[in-house]
Design a protein around this motif. Structure first.
Motif, PDB file in Angstrom:
ATOM      1  N   ALA A 256       0.815  -1.217   0.000  1.00  0.00           N
ATOM      2  CA  ALA A 256       0.000   0.000   0.000  1.00  0.00           C
ATOM      3  C   ALA A 256       0.849   1.269   0.000  1.00  0.00           C
ATOM      4  O   ALA A 256       0.377   2.330  -0.383  1.00  0.00           O
ATOM      5  N   ASP A 257       2.111   1.160   0.416  1.00  0.00           N
ATOM      6  CA  ASP A 257       2.981   2.334   0.542  1.00  0.00           C
ATOM      7  C   ASP A 257       4.095   2.397  -0.493  1.00  0.00           C
ATOM      8  O   ASP A 257       4.864   3.359  -0.499  1.00  0.00           O
ATOM      9  N   THR A 258       4.232   1.405  -1.362  1.00  0.00           N
ATOM     10  CA  THR A 258       5.428   1.288  -2.204  1.00  0.00           C
ATOM     11  C   THR A 258       5.489   2.254  -3.367  1.00  0.00           C
ATOM     12  O   THR A 258       6.579   2.577  -3.819  1.00  0.00           O
ATOM     13  N   GLY A 259       4.387   2.649  -3.915  1.00  0.00           N
ATOM     14  CA  GLY A 259       4.461   3.405  -5.144  1.00  0.00           C
ATOM     15  C   GLY A 259       4.825   2.508  -6.316  1.00  0.00           C
ATOM     16  O   GLY A 259       5.466   2.950  -7.258  1.00  0.00           O
ATOM     17  N   LEU A 260       4.415   1.245  -6.253  1.00  0.00           N
ATOM     18  CA  LEU A 260       4.626   0.331  -7.375  1.00  0.00           C
ATOM     19  C   LEU A 260       4.011   0.985  -8.593  1.00  0.00           C
ATOM     20  O   LEU A 260       2.862   1.411  -8.572  1.00  0.00           O
ATOM     21  N   ARG A 261       4.793   1.131  -9.652  1.00  0.00           N
ATOM     22  CA  ARG A 261       4.327   1.898 -10.807  1.00  0.00           C
ATOM     23  C   ARG A 261       4.839   1.286 -12.103  1.00  0.00           C
ATOM     24  O   ARG A 261       5.765   0.481 -12.095  1.00  0.00           O
ATOM     25  N   ILE A 262       4.261   1.730 -13.189  1.00  0.00           N
ATOM     26  CA  ILE A 262       4.719   1.313 -14.512  1.00  0.00           C
ATOM     27  C   ILE A 262       5.651   2.391 -15.048  1.00  0.00           C
ATOM     28  O   ILE A 262       5.309   3.571 -15.064  1.00  0.00           O
ATOM     29  N   ASP A 263       6.861   1.984 -15.459  1.00  0.00           N
ATOM     30  CA  ASP A 263       7.848   2.884 -16.052  1.00  0.00           C
ATOM     31  C   ASP A 263       8.151   2.450 -17.473  1.00  0.00           C
ATOM     32  O   ASP A 263       7.882   1.306 -17.851  1.00  0.00           O
ATOM     33  N   GLN A 264       8.745   3.343 -18.231  1.00  0.00           N
ATOM     34  CA  GLN A 264       9.276   3.016 -19.549  1.00  0.00           C
ATOM     35  C   GLN A 264      10.761   2.720 -19.372  1.00  0.00           C
ATOM     36  O   GLN A 264      11.473   3.455 -18.699  1.00  0.00           O
ATOM     37  N   ARG A 265      11.222   1.634 -19.943  1.00  0.00           N
ATOM     38  CA  ARG A 265      12.632   1.251 -19.907  1.00  0.00           C
ATOM     39  C   ARG A 265      13.102   0.937 -21.314  1.00  0.00           C
ATOM     40  O   ARG A 265      12.306   0.552 -22.168  1.00  0.00           O
ATOM     41  N   THR A 266      14.388   1.046 -21.524  1.00  0.00           N
ATOM     42  CA  THR A 266      14.961   0.650 -22.805  1.00  0.00           C
ATOM     43  C   THR A 266      14.882  -0.864 -22.920  1.00  0.00           C
ATOM     44  O   THR A 266      15.239  -1.589 -21.991  1.00  0.00           O
ATOM     45  N   ARG A 267      14.377  -1.327 -24.039  1.00  0.00           N
ATOM     46  CA  ARG A 267      14.256  -2.770 -24.250  1.00  0.00           C
ATOM     47  C   ARG A 267      15.645  -3.367 -24.436  1.00  0.00           C
ATOM     48  O   ARG A 267      16.433  -2.879 -25.251  1.00  0.00           O
ATOM     49  N   PRO A 268      15.985  -4.403 -23.681  1.00  0.00           N
ATOM     50  CA  PRO A 268      17.308  -5.015 -23.839  1.00  0.00           C
ATOM     51  C   PRO A 268      17.415  -5.706 -25.200  1.00  0.00           C
ATOM     52  O   PRO A 268      16.434  -6.252 -25.706  1.00  0.00           O
ATOM     53  N   GLU A 269      18.598  -5.661 -25.767  1.00  0.00           N
ATOM     54  CA  GLU A 269      18.854  -6.360 -27.028  1.00  0.00           C
ATOM     55  C   GLU A 269      19.185  -7.818 -26.721  1.00  0.00           C
ATOM     56  O   GLU A 269      19.932  -8.098 -25.779  1.00  0.00           O
ATOM     57  N   PRO A 270      18.614  -8.742 -27.480  1.00  0.00           N
ATOM     58  CA  PRO A 270      18.907 -10.154 -27.215  1.00  0.00           C
ATOM     59  C   PRO A 270      20.358 -10.482 -27.547  1.00  0.00           C
ATOM     60  O   PRO A 270      20.939  -9.926 -28.478  1.00  0.00           O
ATOM     61  N   GLY A 271      20.927 -11.371 -26.762  1.00  0.00           N
ATOM     62  CA  GLY A 271      22.279 -11.852 -27.007  1.00  0.00           C
ATOM     63  C   GLY A 271      22.246 -13.082 -27.893  1.00  0.00           C
ATOM     64  O   GLY A 271      21.181 -13.491 -28.379  1.00  0.00           O
ATOM     65  N   PRO A 272      23.382 -13.693 -28.100  1.00  0.00           N
ATOM     66  CA  PRO A 272      23.430 -14.924 -28.902  1.00  0.00           C
ATOM     67  C   PRO A 272      22.524 -15.996 -28.286  1.00  0.00           C
ATOM     68  O   PRO A 272      22.481 -16.154 -27.074  1.00  0.00           O
ATOM     69  N   ASP A 273      21.798 -16.670 -29.122  1.00  0.00           N
ATOM     70  CA  ASP A 273      20.896 -17.753 -28.701  1.00  0.00           C
ATOM     71  C   ASP A 273      19.770 -17.269 -27.799  1.00  0.00           C
ATOM     72  O   ASP A 273      19.229 -18.043 -27.003  1.00  0.00           O
ATOM     73  N   GLU A 274      19.406 -15.973 -27.853  1.00  0.00           N
ATOM     74  CA  GLU A 274      18.279 -15.414 -27.096  1.00  0.00           C
ATOM     75  C   GLU A 274      17.252 -14.845 -28.066  1.00  0.00           C
ATOM     76  O   GLU A 274      17.582 -14.532 -29.209  1.00  0.00           O
TER      77      GLU A 274
END
Length: 65
Positions: free
Chosen positions: A16-34
Motif C-alpha cells: 500500500a505504501d510502495t508506489g509500485l508503478r509502470i515505467d518506460q525502460r529501454t528494451r534489452p537487445e537479445p544476445g546470442p541464442d536469445e
C-alpha cells in the motif's frame, strides 16, 4: 532502441505504501541464442509481492518484479 513498459519500485515497503508503478525502460537487445518475446498481458504472483514488500531479497538491483 525501442522501449518497453515495466513494473518498478524504489524501495521495499508494504504494498500500500510502495508506489509500485509502470515505467518506460529501454528494451534489452537479445544476445546470442536469445529471443525477444512480446508480452500482451501478465499478472503479479505472490513471489513478486514478496520482493516488493522486502520479504525476499532480489538477486541484483533493478530487477523488474
Amino acid at each position: 532502441m525501442s522501449s518497453m513498459r515495466s513494473w518498478t519500485f524504489d524501495a521495499p515497503a508494504p504494498i500500500a505504501d510502495t508506489g509500485l508503478r509502470i515505467d518506460q525502460r529501454t528494451r534489452p537487445e537479445p544476445g546470442p541464442d536469445e529471443v525477444v518475446v512480446r508480452v500482451r498481458a501478465c499478472g503479479v504472483c505472490r513471489t513478486d509481492l514478496h520482493l516488493v514488500e522486502g520479504d525476499l531479497l532480489p538477486r541484483r538491483l533493478g530487477v523488474t518484479p
